[in-house]
Design an enzyme around this catalytic site. Structure first.
Site, short mmCIF file in Angstrom:
data_model
loop_
_atom_site.label_atom_id
_atom_site.label_comp_id
_atom_site.label_asym_id
_atom_site.label_seq_id
_atom_site.Cartn_x
_atom_site.Cartn_y
_atom_site.Cartn_z
N GLN A 112 3.58 9.93 0.54
CA GLN A 112 4.81 9.14 0.71
C GLN A 112 5.76 9.27 -0.47
O GLN A 112 6.92 8.87 -0.38
CB GLN A 112 4.49 7.66 0.95
CG GLN A 112 3.83 7.43 2.29
CD GLN A 112 3.56 5.95 2.49
OE1 GLN A 112 2.57 5.42 1.99
NE2 GLN A 112 4.44 5.27 3.20
N HIS A 159 -4.78 2.17 6.96
CA HIS A 159 -3.42 2.71 7.15
C HIS A 159 -3.14 3.81 6.11
O HIS A 159 -2.65 4.89 6.45
CB HIS A 159 -2.42 1.56 7.02
CG HIS A 159 -0.98 1.95 7.08
ND1 HIS A 159 -0.14 1.56 8.09
CD2 HIS A 159 -0.20 2.71 6.24
CE1 HIS A 159 1.08 2.05 7.87
NE2 HIS A 159 1.06 2.76 6.75
N GLU A 160 -3.49 3.55 4.85
CA GLU A 160 -3.19 4.53 3.79
C GLU A 160 -4.08 5.77 3.90
O GLU A 160 -3.63 6.89 3.68
CB GLU A 160 -3.33 3.89 2.40
CG GLU A 160 -2.47 2.64 2.17
CD GLU A 160 -1.01 2.79 2.56
OE1 GLU A 160 -0.49 3.94 2.58
OE2 GLU A 160 -0.37 1.76 2.87
N CYS A 188 5.44 0.10 7.35
CA CYS A 188 5.15 1.27 6.53
C CYS A 188 6.41 1.63 5.77
O CYS A 188 7.50 1.63 6.35
CB CYS A 188 4.73 2.43 7.44
SG CYS A 188 4.41 3.95 6.55
N LEU A 189 6.30 1.87 4.48
CA LEU A 189 7.50 2.17 3.70
C LEU A 189 8.19 3.44 4.19
O LEU A 189 9.37 3.63 3.96
CB LEU A 189 7.16 2.28 2.21
CG LEU A 189 6.74 0.96 1.54
CD1 LEU A 189 6.28 1.21 0.10
CD2 LEU A 189 7.86 -0.07 1.56
N GLY A 242 0.84 -1.19 0.00
CA GLY A 242 0.00 0.00 0.00
C GLY A 242 0.87 1.23 0.00
O GLY A 242 2.02 1.20 0.47
N HIS A 295 -2.68 8.15 6.26
CA HIS A 295 -1.59 8.97 5.72
C HIS A 295 -2.13 10.29 5.18
O HIS A 295 -1.49 11.34 5.30
CB HIS A 295 -0.87 8.24 4.58
CG HIS A 295 0.27 7.37 5.04
ND1 HIS A 295 1.39 7.87 5.67
CD2 HIS A 295 0.47 6.03 4.95
CE1 HIS A 295 2.22 6.87 5.93
NE2 HIS A 295 1.69 5.74 5.52
CO CO Z 1 2.50 3.77 5.63
#
Ligand code: CO
Length: 455
Positions: free
Chosen positions: A50, A145-146, A103-104, A45, A149
């Site tokens: 990001q 989660h996304e 998370c990236l 995701g 963000h």
């Molecule tokens: Co994340």
């Protein structure tokens, strides 16, 4: 085009993203870049901030081959590439669940996060067409989660610390203490350790390495003789631990203590359980001439190293490892395996496995006498003993009434055992060549072996 991932901390991750107003080529390029970047980083995701774009766009995808066997596969159902602009979660289930999230923007971090299990989300697809998705399992998780963000919320904001109590005493426990101490997910509330002051020349000296490290890291230490004392049990209760961990402790944990932490007590055991339960697994691995060593995380029960297995790590041996080398290696890999295991254990994503009864074996405590070798002994055994018993109890031979410690030896090309360093009683450590010239005697092994075998 693949883009750089914005890593925390960064202002763009903490800014609410702007609504998508026009579904033009610029937006299409951003979305293509997001998908490419997500795939290139093996992510499941990604949100536009990001990659540095303050836009309300999320993308997610889980291909079937990314499923992991060891984890609860029902949660890891794949989902196709999904892109949502201006997403809005319009319904959440009352039922919540804990899962491990990464998370990236937080490389290498994994956190336990509790969220609603199922959601309904609405928004627009990449061309501006309305969509609504009912999601469960991992997809519900990723979409929440996304979407977070876009509202400048990060997984770290859900951090719920897990309170740990530890039972440990030896060198082998030190890495675990450091690892837990430095991980924000955990609070190491206290370490229970046994009293082991030793008198050296009449003075009481504290030789407990765990105590010294705890002092340095300002972790509470509770010294005990016996874990069954009611006041000790009370002390454990007062700490209200979520989880316990036993490493290199030396005392069995009574059931009354096992029952206190909400999620039980785990143990880091340096062997491939069920092989080598008990006090000296590393020495036994070396003495056994095993091709593999390992470390196992179990959930303890009242038996000796008999609890269910949560995870295990296997390492190939070269046959030259000493106790010290192998012990250091396993203490480091055990600590890291512990941190990799706990989140998935606490979220129920790992299913504990019973130990196979038919494979159980036990090790015994060592005494000084175990270190004695004789000239008639098989050189292969003597060599393994030297590696397994250094520094304690050490290997020695008695020759002409002189007790000689053998500290190191190796096999030469002709497979003869060659002693390298010795320490005769009352003398300093010395090279074997100096010993021969000084004492006019040699240490050889395997005498009469041929004869014995041919009888
Ligand atoms: Co994340």
């Amino acid at each position: 085009m693949k883009r750089e991932i914005v890593i925390d901390p960064s202002p763009v991750l903490r800014q609410p993203a702007e609504k998508v107003e026009s579904f033009d080529m610029e937006l299409q390029t951003i979305i293509d870049d997001m998908v490419e970047t997500m795939r290139a980083n093996n992510g499941i995701g990604l949100a536009a901030p990001q990659i540095g774009e303050s836009k309300q766009v999320v993308a997610c995808e889980l291909e079937s081959e990314k499923e992991t066997e060891s984890k609860n596969d029902s949660i890891y159902d794949p989902f196709p590439l999904t892109v949502i602009c201006n997403p809005e979660i319009i319904q959440t289930s009352r039922e919540k669940c804990k899962l491990v999230e990464g998370c990236l923007s937080f490389p290498g971090r994994e956190l336990i996060v509790r969220r609603p299990k199922n959601i309904t989300i609405k928004g627009l697809d990449r061309y501006g067409k309305k969509l609504e998705i009912k999601a469960g399992k991992l997809l519900a998780r990723v979409l929440q989660h996304e979407t977070d963000h876009l509202n400048s919320t990060l997984m770290i904001d859900y951090l719920h610390e897990i309170d740990i109590v530890m039972f440990g005493g030896g060198e082998f426990a030190l890495k675990t203490i450091e690892y837990i101490h430095h991980d924000q997910q955990y609070r190491l509330k206290a370490i229970f350790t046994s009293k082991q002051n030793t008198k050296i020349r009449g003075e009481s000296v504290d030789l407990n390495p765990v105590k010294l490290l705890a002092k340095k890291l300002k972790i509470k230490i509770i010294e005990i003789d016996n874990l069954s004392q009611p006041e000790i049990i009370d002390q454990v209760k007062k700490l209200k631990p979520d989880l316990g961990v036993v490493v290199d402790f030396g005392l069995l944990i009574p059931q009354q203590i096992i029952d206190i932490p909400v999620d039980g007590i785990l143990n880091i055991h340096p062997s491939l359980l069920p092989k080598y339960r008990g006090a000296t697994p590393i020495q036994s691995t070396i003495l056994g001439g095993d091709r593999y060593a390992g470390v196992t995380i179990i959930k303890i029960n009242a038996g000796l190293d008999a609890g269910d297995i949560l995870s295990q790590l296997k390492v190939r041996l070269k046959g030259k490892e000493t106790f010290q080398v192998l012990s250091e290696y396993l203490s480091e890999s055990g600590a890291s395996l512990f941190l990799d295991t706990v989140p998935y254990y606490l979220t129920g994503e790992i299913r504990p496995k019973k130990q196979r009864q038919s494979k159980v074996s036990y090790t015994t405590m060592l005494s000084k006498a175990d270190g004695e070798v004789f000239e008639r002994d098989d050189p292969a055994l003597v060599e393994k003993k030297i590696r397994a018993y250094y520094p304690w109890p050490g290997v020695y031979i008695i020759k002409n009434d002189l007790r000689i410690m053998i500290l190191a030896a190796h096999f030469d090309k002709e497979k003869n055992l060659v002693v390298d360093r010795v320490k005769p009683a009352g003398k300093k450590e010395m090279q074997y060549s100096d010993f021969i010239s000084g004492y006019k005697t040699k240490l050889t092994f395997g005498k009469n072996i041929d004869k014995l075998e041919s009888v």
